[in-house]
Design a protein around this motif. Structure first.
Motif, PDB file in Angstrom:
ATOM      1  N   VAL A   1       0.822  -1.215   0.000  1.00  0.00           N
ATOM      2  CA  VAL A   1       0.000   0.000   0.000  1.00  0.00           C
ATOM      3  C   VAL A   1       0.856   1.266   0.000  1.00  0.00           C
ATOM      4  O   VAL A   1       0.360   2.350  -0.331  1.00  0.00           O
ATOM      5  N   VAL A   2       2.116   1.134   0.370  1.00  0.00           N
ATOM      6  CA  VAL A   2       3.021   2.281   0.315  1.00  0.00           C
ATOM      7  C   VAL A   2       3.504   2.440  -1.131  1.00  0.00           C
ATOM      8  O   VAL A   2       4.135   1.535  -1.667  1.00  0.00           O
ATOM      9  N   PRO A   3       3.183   3.549  -1.784  1.00  0.00           N
ATOM     10  CA  PRO A   3       3.556   3.725  -3.199  1.00  0.00           C
ATOM     11  C   PRO A   3       5.062   3.599  -3.409  1.00  0.00           C
ATOM     12  O   PRO A   3       5.853   4.244  -2.724  1.00  0.00           O
ATOM     13  N   GLY A   4       5.439   2.755  -4.336  1.00  0.00           N
ATOM     14  CA  GLY A   4       6.843   2.573  -4.670  1.00  0.00           C
ATOM     15  C   GLY A   4       7.090   2.894  -6.132  1.00  0.00           C
ATOM     16  O   GLY A   4       6.225   3.453  -6.820  1.00  0.00           O
ATOM     17  N   PRO A   5       8.257   2.545  -6.653  1.00  0.00           N
ATOM     18  CA  PRO A   5       8.587   2.842  -8.048  1.00  0.00           C
ATOM     19  C   PRO A   5       7.587   2.262  -9.045  1.00  0.00           C
ATOM     20  O   PRO A   5       7.286   2.891 -10.060  1.00  0.00           O
ATOM     21  N   SER A   6       7.075   1.059  -8.771  1.00  0.00           N
ATOM     22  CA  SER A   6       6.113   0.452  -9.696  1.00  0.00           C
ATOM     23  C   SER A   6       4.839   1.280  -9.790  1.00  0.00           C
ATOM     24  O   SER A   6       4.284   1.475 -10.876  1.00  0.00           O
ATOM     25  N   VAL A   7       4.380   1.764  -8.644  1.00  0.00           N
ATOM     26  CA  VAL A   7       3.176   2.609  -8.635  1.00  0.00           C
ATOM     27  C   VAL A   7       3.443   3.901  -9.399  1.00  0.00           C
ATOM     28  O   VAL A   7       2.610   4.349 -10.196  1.00  0.00           O
ATOM     29  N   VAL A   8       4.589   4.504  -9.155  1.00  0.00           N
ATOM     30  CA  VAL A   8       4.942   5.743  -9.862  1.00  0.00           C
ATOM     31  C   VAL A   8       4.980   5.507 -11.364  1.00  0.00           C
ATOM     32  O   VAL A   8       4.470   6.308 -12.161  1.00  0.00           O
ATOM     33  N   PHE A   9       5.575   4.391 -11.769  1.00  0.00           N
ATOM     34  CA  PHE A   9       5.687   4.058 -13.188  1.00  0.00           C
ATOM     35  C   PHE A   9       4.302   3.890 -13.811  1.00  0.00           C
ATOM     36  O   PHE A   9       4.007   4.444 -14.874  1.00  0.00           O
ATOM     37  N   ALA A  10       3.435   3.118 -13.145  1.00  0.00           N
ATOM     38  CA  ALA A  10       2.102   2.845 -13.686  1.00  0.00           C
ATOM     39  C   ALA A  10       1.247   4.105 -13.723  1.00  0.00           C
ATOM     40  O   ALA A  10       0.543   4.366 -14.712  1.00  0.00           O
ATOM     41  N   VAL A  11       1.292   4.892 -12.658  1.00  0.00           N
ATOM     42  CA  VAL A  11       0.486   6.120 -12.613  1.00  0.00           C
ATOM     43  C   VAL A  11       0.971   7.123 -13.664  1.00  0.00           C
ATOM     44  O   VAL A  11       0.167   7.804 -14.303  1.00  0.00           O
ATOM     45  N   THR A  12       2.289   7.203 -13.845  1.00  0.00           N
ATOM     46  CA  THR A  12       2.827   8.100 -14.869  1.00  0.00           C
ATOM     47  C   THR A  12       2.326   7.708 -16.249  1.00  0.00           C
ATOM     48  O   THR A  12       1.935   8.555 -17.059  1.00  0.00           O
TER      49      THR A  12
ATOM     50  N   ALA B   1      19.235   1.303 -17.645  1.00  0.00           N
ATOM     51  CA  ALA B   1      19.364   1.661 -19.063  1.00  0.00           C
ATOM     52  C   ALA B   1      18.001   1.655 -19.751  1.00  0.00           C
ATOM     53  O   ALA B   1      17.698   2.536 -20.571  1.00  0.00           O
ATOM     54  N   TYR B   2      17.165   0.678 -19.406  1.00  0.00           N
ATOM     55  CA  TYR B   2      15.847   0.595 -20.031  1.00  0.00           C
ATOM     56  C   TYR B   2      14.991   1.802 -19.656  1.00  0.00           C
ATOM     57  O   TYR B   2      14.299   2.382 -20.500  1.00  0.00           O
ATOM     58  N   LEU B   3      15.042   2.195 -18.384  1.00  0.00           N
ATOM     59  CA  LEU B   3      14.286   3.369 -17.945  1.00  0.00           C
ATOM     60  C   LEU B   3      14.801   4.638 -18.626  1.00  0.00           C
ATOM     61  O   LEU B   3      14.016   5.528 -18.982  1.00  0.00           O
ATOM     62  N   VAL B   4      16.108   4.723 -18.804  1.00  0.00           N
ATOM     63  CA  VAL B   4      16.684   5.892 -19.484  1.00  0.00           C
ATOM     64  C   VAL B   4      16.192   5.958 -20.924  1.00  0.00           C
ATOM     65  O   VAL B   4      15.828   7.033 -21.423  1.00  0.00           O
ATOM     66  N   VAL B   5      16.149   4.811 -21.596  1.00  0.00           N
ATOM     67  CA  VAL B   5      15.670   4.779 -22.982  1.00  0.00           C
ATOM     68  C   VAL B   5      14.221   5.254 -23.055  1.00  0.00           C
ATOM     69  O   VAL B   5      13.855   6.055 -23.918  1.00  0.00           O
ATOM     70  N   ILE B   6      13.386   4.762 -22.130  1.00  0.00           N
ATOM     71  CA  ILE B   6      11.983   5.170 -22.118  1.00  0.00           C
ATOM     72  C   ILE B   6      11.876   6.674 -21.859  1.00  0.00           C
ATOM     73  O   ILE B   6      11.087   7.382 -22.493  1.00  0.00           O
ATOM     74  N   GLY B   7      12.681   7.157 -20.906  1.00  0.00           N
ATOM     75  CA  GLY B   7      12.644   8.579 -20.587  1.00  0.00           C
ATOM     76  C   GLY B   7      13.069   9.444 -21.750  1.00  0.00           C
ATOM     77  O   GLY B   7      12.400  10.434 -22.085  1.00  0.00           O
ATOM     78  N   VAL B   8      14.153   9.075 -22.393  1.00  0.00           N
ATOM     79  CA  VAL B   8      14.652   9.845 -23.532  1.00  0.00           C
ATOM     80  C   VAL B   8      13.646   9.827 -24.674  1.00  0.00           C
ATOM     81  O   VAL B   8      13.463  10.823 -25.377  1.00  0.00           O
TER      82      VAL B   8
ATOM     83  N   GLY C   1       8.803  11.978 -19.391  1.00  0.00           N
ATOM     84  CA  GLY C   1      10.177  11.504 -19.529  1.00  0.00           C
ATOM     85  C   GLY C   1      11.013  11.806 -18.305  1.00  0.00           C
ATOM     86  O   GLY C   1      11.854  11.010 -17.891  1.00  0.00           O
ATOM     87  N   GLY C   2      10.759  12.977 -17.694  1.00  0.00           N
ATOM     88  CA  GLY C   2      11.488  13.338 -16.478  1.00  0.00           C
ATOM     89  C   GLY C   2      11.230  12.376 -15.345  1.00  0.00           C
ATOM     90  O   GLY C   2      12.133  12.041 -14.572  1.00  0.00           O
ATOM     91  N   VAL C   3       9.984  11.906 -15.251  1.00  0.00           N
ATOM     92  CA  VAL C   3       9.655  10.924 -14.202  1.00  0.00           C
ATOM     93  C   VAL C   3      10.422   9.626 -14.438  1.00  0.00           C
ATOM     94  O   VAL C   3      10.990   9.044 -13.510  1.00  0.00           O
ATOM     95  N   TYR C   4      10.457   9.161 -15.681  1.00  0.00           N
ATOM     96  CA  TYR C   4      11.175   7.923 -15.986  1.00  0.00           C
ATOM     97  C   TYR C   4      12.678   8.061 -15.707  1.00  0.00           C
ATOM     98  O   TYR C   4      13.314   7.139 -15.180  1.00  0.00           O
ATOM     99  N   LEU C   5      13.239   9.203 -16.057  1.00  0.00           N
ATOM    100  CA  LEU C   5      14.662   9.431 -15.792  1.00  0.00           C
ATOM    101  C   LEU C   5      14.915   9.511 -14.294  1.00  0.00           C
ATOM    102  O   LEU C   5      15.957   9.061 -13.802  1.00  0.00           O
ATOM    103  N   GLY C   6      13.950  10.088 -13.562  1.00  0.00           N
ATOM    104  CA  GLY C   6      14.069  10.110 -12.109  1.00  0.00           C
ATOM    105  C   GLY C   6      14.044   8.717 -11.517  1.00  0.00           C
ATOM    106  O   GLY C   6      14.802   8.389 -10.591  1.00  0.00           O
ATOM    107  N   LEU C   7      13.176   7.850 -12.054  1.00  0.00           N
ATOM    108  CA  LEU C   7      13.128   6.456 -11.601  1.00  0.00           C
ATOM    109  C   LEU C   7      14.442   5.752 -11.917  1.00  0.00           C
ATOM    110  O   LEU C   7      14.909   4.907 -11.150  1.00  0.00           O
ATOM    111  N   ALA C   8      15.018   6.080 -13.071  1.00  0.00           N
ATOM    112  CA  ALA C   8      16.301   5.478 -13.428  1.00  0.00           C
ATOM    113  C   ALA C   8      17.381   5.869 -12.434  1.00  0.00           C
ATOM    114  O   ALA C   8      18.187   5.039 -11.989  1.00  0.00           O
TER     115      ALA C   8
END
Length: 208
Positions: A13-24, A76-83, A195-202
């Motif tokens: 229930v505590v939002p983590g990276p997966s939640v941030v990714f899905a909500v974004t 690297a995968y998150l960076v690609v998605i962000g870019v 993209g900024g959110v994805y790069l932040g997750l990376a």
């Protein structure tokens, strides 16, 4: 099973990276895209469950090189998605679900699957968490681990999907009819923000 469910929900229930990714993804491309992303994330989680149950997860966790390789690949995968979102559309096309629905859904699910699969923290989590709830002296620990892991995947889907539905519902209530792009991801600024959110997750994954 009761203590296991309570402990699992307390973590999920505590939002983590997966939640941030899905909500974004949901904010950028719509609720359906967010839910497809959740399906991809839990599919990656399911692979980790099977790996932990059959012993592959333990082998990966025991190898510093393997964990590092997973971390580098995931970042690297998150960076690609962000870019892909930050660069102008004429240079790199962002994922859309309106122009090519089938292709778009596949890309959303594939990206989410890869992001979760390439997360070394998930490997360590299952190895540390699941064995605590296996019956001592059990003759079939693999079966118990699979059952417990499947419960985690199901609860994770419910929690992640709940966040996606709640956040998109809130945005729709606050979004005026003249600004539909807040959920469609059609504006240039929305692409940069996504993209900024994805790069932040990376960056978070690299430093975690």
């Amino acid at each position: 099973m009761g203590p296991f469910v309570v402990a699992t929900l307390a973590l999920l229930v505590v939002p983590g990276p997966s939640v941030v990714f899905a909500v974004t993804r949901a904010v950028a491309h719509g609720r359906a895209a967010g839910l497809i992303t959740v399906v991809g994330l839990e599919a990656g989680l399911l692979v980790h469950v099977v790996a932990a149950a059959v012993g592959v997860g333990a082998l990966v966790a025991s190898s510093g090189a393997a964990l590092t390789a997973l971390r580098v690949a995931g970042v690297a995968y998150l960076v690609v998605i962000g870019v892909r979102h930050v660069l102008p559309a004429r240079t790199v096309s962002a994922v859309t679900v309106t122009v090519t629905p089938r292709r778009g859904r596949w890309v959303l699910a594939r990206d989410a699957f890869a992001v979760d699969l390439l997360n070394p923290q998930t490997v360590v989590f299952f190895l540390a968490f699941l064995p605590q709830f296996v019956t001592p002296g059990s003759a079939v620990p693999t079966g118990q681990l699979l059952l417990l892991g499947l419960c985690v995947v199901l609860l994770a889907f419910v929690c992640d999907a709940g966040y996606v539905i709640a956040c998109t519902a809130l945005l729709r209530r606050r979004c005026s009819p003249s600004r539909p792009q807040l959920l469609g991801g059609s504006s240039r600024s929305a692409g940069v923000a996504t993209g900024g959110v994805y790069l932040g997750l990376a960056a978070w994954s690299a430093l975690a």
